[in-house]
Design an enzyme around this catalytic site. Structure first.
Site, PDB file in Angstrom:
ATOM      1  CE  LYS A 250      -3.625   2.185   2.795  1.00 22.68           C
ATOM      2  NZ  LYS A 250      -4.033   3.220   1.317  1.00 22.68           N
ATOM      3  NE  ARG A 270      -9.997   9.230  -3.306  1.00 22.37           N
ATOM      4  CZ  ARG A 270      -9.412   8.793  -1.834  1.00 22.37           C
ATOM      5  NH1 ARG A 270      -8.473   8.438  -1.760  1.00 22.37           N
ATOM      6  NH2 ARG A 270     -10.274   8.284  -0.906  1.00 22.37           N
TER       7      ARG A 270
HETATM    8  P1  ATP Z   1      -6.353   6.147   2.737  1.00 23.55           P
HETATM    9  O1  ATP Z   1      -5.804   7.171   4.205  1.00 23.55           O
HETATM   10  O2  ATP Z   1      -6.037   4.655   4.737  1.00 23.55           O
HETATM   11  O3  ATP Z   1      -5.064   6.238   2.067  1.00 23.55           O
HETATM   12  P2  ATP Z   1      -8.103   6.251   1.671  1.00 23.55           P
HETATM   13  O4  ATP Z   1      -9.434   7.237   2.362  1.00 23.55           O
HETATM   14  O5  ATP Z   1      -7.365   8.069   1.003  1.00 23.55           O
HETATM   15  O6  ATP Z   1      -7.221   5.559   3.061  1.00 23.55           O
HETATM   16  P3  ATP Z   1      -8.358   4.076   0.721  1.00 23.55           P
HETATM   17  O7  ATP Z   1      -9.163   3.978  -0.344  1.00 23.55           O
HETATM   18  O8  ATP Z   1     -10.086   3.917   2.008  1.00 23.55           O
HETATM   19  O9  ATP Z   1      -8.272   5.602   0.531  1.00 23.55           O
HETATM   20  O10 ATP Z   1      -7.756   2.818   0.832  1.00 23.55           O
HETATM   21  C1  ATP Z   1      -6.746   2.639   0.045  1.00 23.55           C
HETATM   22  C2  ATP Z   1      -6.504   3.860  -0.848  1.00 23.55           C
HETATM   23  O11 ATP Z   1      -4.410   3.721  -1.060  1.00 23.55           O
HETATM   24  C3  ATP Z   1      -6.382   4.259  -2.941  1.00 23.55           C
HETATM   25  O12 ATP Z   1      -7.340   4.948  -2.896  1.00 23.55           O
HETATM   26  C4  ATP Z   1      -5.083   4.213  -3.010  1.00 23.55           C
HETATM   27  O13 ATP Z   1      -4.618   5.240  -3.467  1.00 23.55           O
HETATM   28  C5  ATP Z   1      -3.988   3.752  -2.538  1.00 23.55           C
HETATM   29  N1  ATP Z   1      -3.182   2.091  -2.697  1.00 23.55           N
HETATM   30  C6  ATP Z   1      -1.806   2.575  -2.293  1.00 23.55           C
HETATM   31  N2  ATP Z   1      -1.445   1.706  -3.139  1.00 23.55           N
HETATM   32  C7  ATP Z   1      -2.215   0.383  -3.983  1.00 23.55           C
HETATM   33  C8  ATP Z   1      -2.112  -0.977  -3.789  1.00 23.55           C
HETATM   34  N3  ATP Z   1      -1.628  -1.940  -4.081  1.00 23.55           N
HETATM   35  N4  ATP Z   1      -3.562  -0.767  -4.643  1.00 23.55           N
HETATM   36  C9  ATP Z   1      -5.080  -0.761  -4.557  1.00 23.55           C
HETATM   37  N5  ATP Z   1      -5.239   0.864  -3.450  1.00 23.55           N
HETATM   38  C10 ATP Z   1      -3.570   1.728  -3.123  1.00 23.55           C
END
Ligand code: ATP
Length: 560
Positions: A250, A270
């Site tokens: 991640k 996004r």
């Molecule tokens: P966080 O603040 O935990 O990053 P968020 O609210 O921004 O969460 P979430 O969708 O909940 O977003 O967490 C997933 C995010 O992690 C994705 O939106 C993406 O931007 C990021 N990400 C990083 N590496 C990956 C990966 N290998 N696959 C998918 N998403 C990834």
């Protein structure tokens, strides 16, 4: 359609806070709406374009005040004064227009078409003389407007409609008007794929559910990305997804959706914002190192130190998303590497319904791995918990946030936080919140806002959960500064009182804290103890900030 019919609906919607009542009002309105008036749906959300179109009406309160003054003949100071006492510029326009002695002789009854036509001229104007042209366009509308119409024209141009509806409210109203409640999810899917309410309305009007299934994602049109759910451990992840599954790093960067058609590459965040100009090196790398005539890729861009090649946290590169000048220099100073983790469209065909294992295998075939430029996300496919845990440890050692676990058989669901993809990261106290107020500083911070009110989300409402003044820098060169935040906040001010202001919920920030406490002072009932801003989240839409539910859950966890 007469604009007055729409403003009456706005008024009815604003008079009730009950969601079901709002849906019923909207459903009645939609039933009578003709195909040729379908773009009125954009106006219902206070916009002039569909969600995929990033053009914003974006008129400042200052300009709106000038327009009200010019249309009514009342001095700007007086308009300003009225606004400061009520905090509702639309209401001010309504009041002052009703006092206007005489309507201009050639004024015609306003139609929604005319309103849309004028609104759409606003974002196109830039450069010299554009302010006075914008002013004339607004004044033209206000001069023909009845008081109630003036109220909503002003609210629309300043982006503060105050009728308490979201896309999801309209979605449910479409289901109620043309199908049954259960159709909501099909309508949502069509919306997620097209990001165009007017088109989806047209399909709903045929009362044929099949017509909703025809919406496909398109190369060149931004897409709402699939989101992840959170789990705490690898075991929990396997339990939810089954074995084997894919585990990936991640990465701590920002989401970048890459579209390519022929020689053209377009990059979206996004938030559906086009950021192609900000990342010329990514465009070049995509053209050079990804095979295929056309595609849509989902990825995370992360920053690295140009000397040590070590990855840097998101904070370090967040400024690249908004920056419009000095791009070349910034590319060199704060380079990004793109990690591609999904594919949605390839050579003319949507692949969102293919299983993830097929999509991820495709990525490996089409990407020519170029470290520090573009690579597929680091991944293992395993059923072995021990191996998975080691991979997680390695991700943290490599300065990344944690891991993502992915269901190998899952489709890609645009715009959904379904459990196909799970995120695991070490227990951290962080939230994404929106700034809804600020206070001017004293002494060396005079002239700047120095403390900020933070809010979370509960349905359509924003509820305050704390006040923060730490984490922000004195000097611009050091990172997110008081000066930058002040500049960003000024155009968003809705109300001013002594040294405090209320602001439109637009600026999303990542916040850490020491503890969550109960608090009678805030409507949310909770307050953050020692909050600190760690980054601007220009990549994240306000609709996706932390909810009161989530904060309550954290509070419960903390108690245990
Ligand atoms: P966080 O603040 O935990 O990053 P968020 O609210 O921004 O969460 P979430 O969708 O909940 O977003 O967490 C997933 C995010 O992690 C994705 O939106 C993406 O931007 C990021 N990400 C990083 N590496 C990956 C990966 N290998 N696959 C998918 N998403 C990834």
């Amino acid at each position: 359609m007469k604009y007055s019919k729409l403003t009456q609906t706005y008024e009815a919607l604003s008079k009730t806070s009950k969601r079901l009542k709002k849906i019923a009002i909207l459903a009645e309105f939609l039933k009578t709406l003709k195909d040729e008036d379908k773009e009125v749906l954009y106006l219902l959300l206070g916009r002039a374009y569909p969600a995929y179109d990033e053009r914003r009406i974006g008129v400042s309160e200052k300009l709106a005040i000038k327009a009200i003054s010019k249309a009514t003949g009342i001095e700007t100071e007086k308009v300003m004064q009225e606004w400061k006492t009520t905090g509702d510029l639309g209401g001010v326009a309504e009041k002052l227009i009703s006092k206007r002695k005489q309507k201009s002789l050639d004024s015609k009854e306003l139609t929604t078409q005319k309103v849309l036509e004028n609104l759409r001229k606003l974002p196109e104007m830039e450069g010299k003389g554009s302010i006075s042209k914008k002013l004339n366009i607004i004044v033209e509308l206000l001069s023909s407007a009845k008081p109630l119409e003036a109220k909503y024209i002003v609210r629309t141009i300043i982006g503060d409609l105050r009728i308490g509806i979201q896309e999801s409210t309209i979605r449910d109203a479409l289901a109620e008007a043309f199908f049954e409640k259960s159709a909501s999810s099909k309508i949502q899917e069509a919306l997620d794929r097209s990001n165009d309410l007017a088109k989806v309305f047209e399909a709903c009007k045929t009362k044929n559910l099949k017509s909703l299934a025809q919406f496909e994602i398109e190369v060149g049109k931004p897409i709402k990305v699939m989101l992840a759910q959170k789990v705490s451990t690898i075991e929990e992840g396997f339990k939810a997804l089954g074995k084997p599954c894919a585990i990936e790093y991640k990465y701590d960067g920002f989401r970048l959706v890459i579209h390519k058609k022929g020689k053209e590459v377009i990059l979206f965040t996004r938030r559906l914002e086009n950021v192609t100009k900000q990342f010329p090196e990514v465009v070049e790398n995509v053209l050079k190192y990804v095979k295929g005539d056309s595609f849509i890729l989902d990825s995370e861009a992360i920053g690295y130190d140009k000397k040590t090649k070590k990855y840097t946290p998101f904070q370090a590169i967040s400024q690249r998303i908004k920056r419009k000048y000095g791009i070349e220099k910034l590319c060199k100073e704060l380079p990004v590497e793109v990690h591609v983790f999904d594919i949605l469209h390839y050579n003319g065909k949507s692949v969102v319904n293919e299983p993830f294992k097929k999509r991820t295998a495709m990525l490996k075939r089409i990407i020519i791995k170029k470290p520090y430029k573009i690579v597929p996300a680091k991944q293992i496919i395993t059923s072995d918990e021990k191996k998975a845990k080691e991979f997680y440890k390695m991700a943290l050692k490599d300065n990344q946030e944690g891991v993502m676990m992915k269901n190998l058989n899952a489709k890609y669901k645009p715009g959904k936080r379904v459990g196909y993809m799970l995120k695991i990261k070490p227990e951290e106290r962080d939230l994404d919140l929106v700034i809804t107020g600020a206070e001017y500083g004293k002494g060396k911070r005079k002239g700047w806002f120095s403390s900020f009110i933070l809010s979370c989300k509960k349905g359509n409402e924003y509820l305050e959960v704390g006040k923060v003044g730490t984490g922000i820098k004195e000097k611009k060169e050091e990172g997110l500064s008081f000066e930058e935040l002040t500049e960003r906040i000024k155009p968003l001010i809705i109300k001013e009182e002594a040294n405090k202001v209320k602001v439109k919920p637009k600026i999303v920030v990542a916040v850490t804290y020491q503890e969550i406490q109960k608090s009678p002072n805030y409507k949310s009932g909770l307050a953050l103890r020692f909050p600190r801003i760690t980054a601007l989240r220009d990549d994240k839409p306000v609709s996706e900030i932390s909810t009161l539910e989530e904060i309550k859950r954290e509070f419960e966890k903390q108690k245990n």
